[in-house]
Design an enzyme around this catalytic site. Structure first.
Site, PDB file in Angstrom:
ATOM      1  CG  HIS A 150      20.050   8.391  23.994  1.00 57.18           C
ATOM      2  ND1 HIS A 150      20.730   7.794  25.026  1.00 57.18           N
ATOM      3  CD2 HIS A 150      18.827   7.808  23.981  1.00 57.18           C
ATOM      4  CE1 HIS A 150      19.949   6.895  25.608  1.00 57.18           C
ATOM      5  NE2 HIS A 150      18.803   6.891  24.988  1.00 57.18           N
ATOM      6  CD  GLU A 194       4.680  -5.102  15.654  1.00 56.92           C
ATOM      7  OE1 GLU A 194       5.472  -4.177  15.432  1.00 56.92           O
ATOM      8  OE2 GLU A 194       4.361  -5.471  16.797  1.00 56.92           O
ATOM      9  CG  ASP A 240       8.760  -3.968  13.309  1.00 54.33           C
ATOM     10  OD1 ASP A 240       9.840  -3.589  12.827  1.00 54.33           O
ATOM     11  OD2 ASP A 240       8.624  -4.281  14.499  1.00 54.33           O
ATOM     12  CB  CYS A 244       0.907   3.110  17.003  1.00 58.14           C
ATOM     13  SG  CYS A 244       1.314   1.368  16.853  1.00 58.14           S
TER      14      CYS A 244
END
Length: 580
Positions: free
Chosen positions: A196, A440, A464, A511
């Site tokens: 974060h 992926e 991935d 992506c």
């Protein structure tokens, strides 16, 4: 002599900072155990409650300082910590440990916090695994008030204008304080690109480098530092010529940022007239504004996991629909690709069935599409909502972690059933909703031709795909040096997927992080990729490159590159390709 430290760069869009070091003396010291009598238990619990209240008030003060024009998600990170301070799973359990074990609150808080951290560390998803940081941050905030740390050690009491804050770790609240008080950058011993605090650094435009272990031991307050958020380098004791070099780089970066703003409204078209689709990956609905400001042509990946997190119940169809409908309205005609739930059984909402074996490997177990197909009560409301949202604007549905064509066939059959239900109920939906597969898994890449015949588009998830192909966890410090997105095997799989989509006459997008990394833009264009989806902040950097290139020339040069894959490491070939 210049000292160089290497860590993880966080904010490449605003990457260079120079300033004197400010060493944050606050430490994450371990709590000592002390026993208390049964008569002392109520007073110890009351002391803990007072510390929780003090931590909450401190966070509320930080939240009140957030400027009105700051992205919404900045405040949401503080809100998440405030909610954790109210969470019975944290607070009530500490009270119970104090009472049952007859121990001091600091010890009870530490052992319970360690237990919660361990749960998150077992999660497979890299983003969710880094949520362990939030537990540690909230625990530390309470510990600070339990120990009654002296005010002079608190960041809010310091003059931070123009300094580089060097700390063991920083919370999201700290990151906001640094920005508010004018800090030039920050450097931490711990943390990673998906924490974060890192996300906030990017949102706030604060250059940062994380993960330089023990750096607070080697620096002293006041000495000049150079922070390179792009390369992850921190320099100390730099001579004047080195400092001047970085001052020039900083001026060049600022000039380039101004130049990039000039191409926002230009069509994303190569020199030879090929139109390229530059799309955004979105985490939250509030990310739309920054994505649109960078001139996106679509949303290539909208993650829906946030709907399921930090709650005990599951979102129903109405909540899904309200979220997607609001996003469609905000995008105002810009196409939206919604990825269905990509969580695993190791990071599940309450109400989902437990894993059949305690020894199952989360990375290879029941997650993403597999979980959704096993749990229809989880999957059906989301699919119904996506079908209905697609009646309001251009929406596509994307399935994560596809492994075989049988999974595609099962989803298509389920969608047909749900369409009949919606029709019978008189509810509007899109009967022609485009359905795509996220490739992926190496098996899916090898079966891409068969999958492409059943779907409307393909999307390559390089993060991935590389991890599964190379058997490397890129967040594991001991092996992540092996993570190589241009390993010959990865490049051949990517080309196989693109060729499969072209052969079936369907669109292929990418992506994963590779799509937004300008080192690979020319290579991907040369491999035939025409749709890129990335973090919004990377769009203009990629656009600047594609405006300058000729795809026919790149395809010829890339074809030659592939003939040498087995003889030369792709990085060397890539350097040649990237030479203008």
């Amino acid at each position: 002599m210049t000292l160089a430290f290497q860590g993880i760069g966080i904010a490449p869009a605003c990457s260079i900072a120079l300033g004197p070091a400010f060493i944050d003396a606050r430490g994450r010291v371990g709590a000592a155990h002390s026993s208390i009598s049964s008569e002392q238990v109520p007073a110890e619990i009351a002391r803990f409650d007072l510390a929780v209240t003090a931590a909450r008030r401190a966070l509320q003060r930080v939240r009140a300082q957030i400027p009105r024009n700051t992205p919404v998600k900045v405040a949401e990170f503080i809100d998440a910590h405030l909610l954790m301070l109210e969470d019975a799973a944290l607070v009530d359990e500490v009270r119970r440990i104090v009472a049952d074990e007859r121990c001091n609150a600091e010890w009870a808080l530490q052992i319970h916090g360690d237990t919660l951290v361990e749960v998150f560390e077992q999660m497979d998803d890299p983003y969710l695994r880094t949520r362990r940081d939030d537990i540690e941050h909230v625990v530390h905030q309470i510990q600070t008030h339990l120990r009654d740390d002296a005010p002079h050690t608190r960041l809010e009491e310091q003059d931070l204008q123009g300094v580089v804050v060097v700390a063991r770790d920083l919370t999201p609240a700290d990151a906001i304080l640094l920005k508010h008080r004018g800090a030039a950058a920050f450097v931490t011993e711990f943390g990673g690109p998906m924490s974060h605090t890192a996300i906030l650094a990017r949102s706030l435009g604060v250059p940062a480098v994380m993960g330089i272990h023990e750096i607070t031991r080697y620096l002293r307050s006041g000495e000049p530092l150079v922070v390179d958020g792009e390369t992850g380098t921190v320099l100390a004791k730099a001579d004047e010529s080195t400092l001047e070099y970085y001052r020039q780089r900083l001026r060049a970066i600022e000039a380039r940022q101004r130049r990039l703003r000039d191409i926002v409204d230009q069509p994303a078209k190569t020199r030879n007239g090929v139109l390229i689709s530059l799309q955004a990956n979105l985490e939250l609905p509030e990310d739309v504004d920054i994505a649109r400001a960078n001139g996106i042509s679509g949303v290539g990946l909208y993650r829906t996991e946030f709907l399921y997190m930090n709650r005990k119940d599951l979102p129903d169809e109405a909540e899904h629909l309200a979220t997607y409908a609001a996003l469609v309205a905000d995008l105002d005609g810009i196409p939206l690709t919604i990825r269905t739930l990509d969580l695993g059984i190791d990071k599940r909402a309450d109400g989902l069935s437990a894993c059949g074996s305690g020894a199952c490997n989360p990375a290879l177990g029941l997650r993403a599409l597999r979980l959704c197909l096993k749990e229809p009560a989880l999957f059906r409301p989301q699919l119904r909502a996506i079908l209905r949202a697609a009646a309001l604007g251009p929406v596509r549905l994307m399935l994560p972690l596809v492994t075989n064509v049988q999974e595609i066939d099962t989803v298509l059959a389920l969608l047909a059933e749900l369409k009949r239900e919606l029709h019978a109920q008189g509810l509007a939906y899109d009967d022609d909703l485009p359905v795509g597969a996220m490739i992926e898994v190496p098996a899916a890449a090898l079966a891409a031709r068969a999958i492409a015949r059943r779907v409307d588009f393909l999307s390559i998830g390089t993060n991935d795909l590389a991890q599964y192909t190379l058997a490397v966890d890129r967040l594991d410090d001991s092996v992540n040096y092996l993570f190589d997105p241009i390993h010959p095997a990865i490049l051949r799989l990517i080309r196989m997927i693109i060729d499969a989509g072209n052969g079936a006459g369907i669109a292929v997008s990418m992506c994963g992080e590779m799509a937004g990394d300008t080192r690979f833009t020319r290579l991907l264009l040369g491999m035939g990729l025409r749709e890129f989806s990335m973090q919004p902040g990377a769009i203009l950097d990629v656009k600047e490159i594609l405006l300058q290139v000729d795809t026919e020339d790149l395809q010829r040069r890339t074809a030659r590159l592939f003939t040498h894959l087995d003889d030369t490491h792709p990085a060397r070939l890539l350097d040649t390709l990237n030479q203008d």
